[in-house]
Design a protein around this motif. Structure first.
Motif, short mmCIF file in Angstrom:
data_model
loop_
_atom_site.label_atom_id
_atom_site.label_comp_id
_atom_site.label_asym_id
_atom_site.label_seq_id
_atom_site.Cartn_x
_atom_site.Cartn_y
_atom_site.Cartn_z
N THR A 1 8.94 4.07 2.87
CA THR A 1 8.97 2.61 2.69
C THR A 1 7.64 1.99 3.06
N ASN A 2 7.07 2.49 4.19
CA ASN A 2 5.76 1.96 4.62
C ASN A 2 4.67 2.28 3.61
N ILE A 3 4.70 3.49 3.07
CA ILE A 3 3.72 3.87 2.05
C ILE A 3 3.84 2.98 0.83
N LYS A 4 5.07 2.74 0.43
CA LYS A 4 5.31 1.87 -0.73
C LYS A 4 4.82 0.46 -0.44
N ASP A 5 5.09 -0.03 0.79
CA ASP A 5 4.62 -1.37 1.17
C ASP A 5 3.10 -1.44 1.18
N LEU A 6 2.45 -0.37 1.72
CA LEU A 6 0.99 -0.34 1.72
C LEU A 6 0.42 -0.34 0.31
N LYS A 7 1.06 0.41 -0.55
CA LYS A 7 0.61 0.46 -1.95
C LYS A 7 0.74 -0.92 -2.59
N ASN A 8 1.88 -1.56 -2.34
CA ASN A 8 2.10 -2.90 -2.90
C ASN A 8 1.08 -3.90 -2.32
N THR A 9 0.83 -3.75 -0.98
CA THR A 9 -0.15 -4.63 -0.35
C THR A 9 -1.54 -4.42 -0.93
N TYR A 10 -1.91 -3.16 -1.15
CA TYR A 10 -3.22 -2.85 -1.73
C TYR A 10 -3.34 -3.44 -3.13
N GLU A 11 -2.29 -3.28 -3.93
CA GLU A 11 -2.33 -3.82 -5.29
C GLU A 11 -2.41 -5.35 -5.27
N GLU A 12 -1.66 -5.96 -4.33
CA GLU A 12 -1.72 -7.42 -4.22
C GLU A 12 -3.11 -7.88 -3.76
N ASN A 13 -3.71 -7.11 -2.82
CA ASN A 13 -5.05 -7.45 -2.36
C ASN A 13 -6.08 -7.33 -3.49
N GLN A 14 -5.91 -6.30 -4.32
CA GLN A 14 -6.82 -6.15 -5.46
C GLN A 14 -6.70 -7.33 -6.41
N VAL A 15 -5.46 -7.76 -6.65
CA VAL A 15 -5.25 -8.91 -7.53
C VAL A 15 -5.86 -10.17 -6.92
N LEU A 16 -5.63 -10.36 -5.61
CA LEU A 16 -6.20 -11.52 -4.92
C LEU A 16 -7.72 -11.48 -4.91
N LYS A 17 -8.28 -10.28 -4.68
CA LYS A 17 -9.73 -10.14 -4.69
C LYS A 17 -10.30 -10.48 -6.05
N SER A 18 -9.62 -10.02 -7.09
CA SER A 18 -10.06 -10.33 -8.45
C SER A 18 -10.02 -11.83 -8.70
N LYS A 19 -8.95 -12.47 -8.20
CA LYS A 19 -8.84 -13.93 -8.38
C LYS A 19 -9.92 -14.65 -7.58
N VAL A 20 -10.23 -14.15 -6.35
CA VAL A 20 -11.29 -14.75 -5.55
C VAL A 20 -12.64 -14.61 -6.24
#
Length: 298
Positions: free
Chosen positions: A63-82
């Motif tokens: 579950t933690n690995i999945k959450d980290l993966k989701n967090t990384y993907e969300e951060n990439q999206v946010l970074k792209s938007k920034v």
């Protein structure tokens, strides 16, 4: 043979009787378990605990690995938007600057038009690194009415003059490239003295540039004349080429030559000689300003 069959049948019946008895015993109302039941329950619970802990740990890790993966993907999206936001912000600032420059140029165009000048708007198209302090090229030429020795302005003030002209482009000699053989007749407003009396204007020549300090050199000024810091320097019109009253700069400092015979005035240009995008080529409509003889262009 029959004996063994009877024996198996007998054992089977005993097993059924014991099983029925155990079922009946376990289903009756009791306040506590028997010792065998407790042993069995404890054993089963212990075994379940042994297997459930790793299972829970594995599930938590996954579950933690999945959450980290989701967090990384969300951060990439946010970074792209920034990054997109920063790009848009930079583009907005660039467009805002262009708008301000165009507005200032348009205001200056209207100003010089109302002063009976004939300004020709142009864009800078070339500025080579090796000639950064000396020249640039604009997108207007003889077909647009541009001629040699015409003054070149930005919204802030004079930056130079037309040196060479082709049909569609022209090269501009910047003030920072002027020298003794390439100069402008200029004047400094005398202003008023401490008694409120009008002082005479001071005339001289812009014929040099100090690259270290970024100052134009105003020469030919008598040592007895008082020059105030901050005084405005404009074209005098006495050279016969440039119109009178075009802003050049303001007085920054004054120094005497080594013999004390004349003053050299350091003039800070009103126009930015580095960041130049839009310019105006100014032609005087009057006969006096359109004369082709004088100090400028020597």
């Amino acid at each position: 043979m029959n004996f063994f069959k009877k024996k198996r049948m007998f054992l089977f019946l005993i097993a059924i009787i014991i099983l029925v008895g155990l079922i009946g015993f376990s289903t009756r109302d009791r306040s506590s378990q028997t010792l065998p039941e407790q042993i069995i329950s404890d054993t089963v619970g212990f075994v379940q605990n042994i297997f459930s802990k790793p299972a829970q740990f594995t599930s938590t890790v996954m579950t933690n690995i999945k959450d980290l993966k989701n967090t990384y993907e969300e951060n990439q999206v946010l970074k792209s938007k920034v990054d997109d936001y920063k790009g848009l912000q930079f583009r907005y600032q660039e467009l805002e600057k262009q708008y301000d420059d165009l507005k200032a140029t348009n205001d200056s165009f209207n100003k010089y038009t109302s002063m009976d000048y004939d300004p020709i708007p142009a864009d800078v198209i070339v500025r080579s690194p090796e000639g950064w302090f000396d020249q640039l090229t604009i997108d207007k030429g003889s077909d647009d009415g541009v001629e040699t020795n015409m003054a070149v302005m930005t919204a802030s003030g004079m930056i130079g003059k037309i040196e060479d002209v082709s049909r569609s482009t022209s090269s501009v000699q910047l003030l920072s490239g002027f020298n003794e053989s390439n100069r402008i007749s200029a004047q400094i407003s005398g202003g008023e003295n401490e008694d409120g009396e009008k002082q005479d204007d001071i005339f001289g020549l812009i014929e040099g540039y100090d690259e270290k300090d970024g100052m134009l050199l105003f020469t030919g000024v008598k040592p007895e004349l008082e020059v105030k810091k901050g005084s405005t320097v404009v074209s005098s019109g006495l050279g016969g080429v440039f119109p009178k009253g075009l802003p050049i700069g303001e007085v920054d400092s004054v120094e005497l030559d080594q013999y004390g015979l004349s003053q050299t005035i350091h003039v800070k240009p009103t126009a930015d000689l580095y960041d130049i995008e839009q310019v105006m080529v100014v032609d005087a409509a009057s006969e006096e300003a359109s004369s082709s003889n004088g100090d400028e262009g020597l």
